[in-house]
Write a protein that holds these residues in place. Structure first.
Motif, PDB file in Angstrom:
ATOM      1  N   ILE A  12       0.843  -1.196   0.000  1.00  0.00           N
ATOM      2  CA  ILE A  12       0.000   0.000   0.000  1.00  0.00           C
ATOM      3  C   ILE A  12       0.880   1.250   0.000  1.00  0.00           C
ATOM      4  O   ILE A  12       0.632   2.191  -0.751  1.00  0.00           O
ATOM      5  N   GLU A  13       1.893   1.275   0.834  1.00  0.00           N
ATOM      6  CA  GLU A  13       2.764   2.445   0.921  1.00  0.00           C
ATOM      7  C   GLU A  13       3.488   2.711  -0.398  1.00  0.00           C
ATOM      8  O   GLU A  13       3.632   3.860  -0.810  1.00  0.00           O
ATOM      9  N   ARG A  16       0.783   4.131  -2.688  1.00  0.00           N
ATOM     10  CA  ARG A  16       0.404   5.470  -2.215  1.00  0.00           C
ATOM     11  C   ARG A  16       1.449   6.495  -2.644  1.00  0.00           C
ATOM     12  O   ARG A  16       1.123   7.577  -3.127  1.00  0.00           O
ATOM     13  N   SER A  17       2.703   6.150  -2.505  1.00  0.00           N
ATOM     14  CA  SER A  17       3.793   7.037  -2.902  1.00  0.00           C
ATOM     15  C   SER A  17       3.753   7.283  -4.409  1.00  0.00           C
ATOM     16  O   SER A  17       3.891   8.416  -4.866  1.00  0.00           O
ATOM     17  N   TRP A  21      -0.576  10.184  -3.132  1.00  0.00           N
ATOM     18  CA  TRP A  21      -1.647  10.363  -2.152  1.00  0.00           C
ATOM     19  C   TRP A  21      -1.070  10.773  -0.808  1.00  0.00           C
ATOM     20  O   TRP A  21      -0.043  10.266  -0.378  1.00  0.00           O
ATOM     21  N   GLN A  22      -1.772  11.662  -0.112  1.00  0.00           N
ATOM     22  CA  GLN A  22      -1.321  12.166   1.177  1.00  0.00           C
ATOM     23  C   GLN A  22      -2.033  11.530   2.362  1.00  0.00           C
ATOM     24  O   GLN A  22      -1.555  11.606   3.479  1.00  0.00           O
ATOM     25  N   GLU A  24      -3.607   8.740   4.976  1.00  0.00           N
ATOM     26  CA  GLU A  24      -3.073   7.527   5.602  1.00  0.00           C
ATOM     27  C   GLU A  24      -3.880   6.293   5.186  1.00  0.00           C
ATOM     28  O   GLU A  24      -5.085   6.346   5.006  1.00  0.00           O
ATOM     29  N   TRP A  25      -3.197   5.186   5.019  1.00  0.00           N
ATOM     30  CA  TRP A  25      -3.827   3.903   4.720  1.00  0.00           C
ATOM     31  C   TRP A  25      -3.527   2.925   5.853  1.00  0.00           C
ATOM     32  O   TRP A  25      -2.485   3.008   6.488  1.00  0.00           O
TER      33      TRP A  25
END
Length: 127
Positions: A12-13, A16-17, A21-22, A24-25
């Motif tokens: 996910i991280e 997200r990077s 996206w800013q 939190e997941w």
């Protein structure tokens, strides 16, 4: 806002990077959250030929079905389940669908949506 996925947090991280996206997941990968909220089903449940989904029995089966839940955490740390929706109700959370519904091809569901890609996967997009 916090978004939840079944993917391991490290995956996910990375995604997200890449997407920039800013928010939190968190991941439900190593717990029973999705089973508790009846959006994931065991192979044994699927093998019965019906699943208990969206407050009813479904003859269509599969191990994963869509669902969106909202929670509130108060100042003492107590968590409250405030909302859930399943099936077509999750489309409210998918802004892309609302935008596609305004276009000439719409969602193009008859031919699949393989022409829709992440912002960095179009031919002329910066990588």
């Amino acid at each position: 806002m916090i978004a939840v996925s079944r993917a391991p947090l490290v995956e996910i991280e990375r995604f997200r990077s890449r997407m920039g996206w800013q928010f939190e997941w968190v991941s439900s990968n190593s717990n029973s959250f999705n089973y508790d909220f009846r959006v994931s089903f065991t192979p044994e449940e699927v093998a019965t030929g019906h699943i208990d989904y969206n407050f009813g029995q479904w003859r269509e089966t599969g191990e994963e079905w869509p669902g969106v839940s909202a929670f509130f955490k108060d100042e003492t740390g107590d968590v409250f389940h405030t909302y859930s929706t399943f099936g077509r109700g999750v489309e409210v959370m998918m802004g892309t669908y609302a935008m596609l519904d305004l276009t000439p091809k719409g969602r193009n569901e008859a031919g699949g949506m393989d022409w829709v890609r992440h912002h960095d996967r179009y031919e002329n997009s910066p990588r």
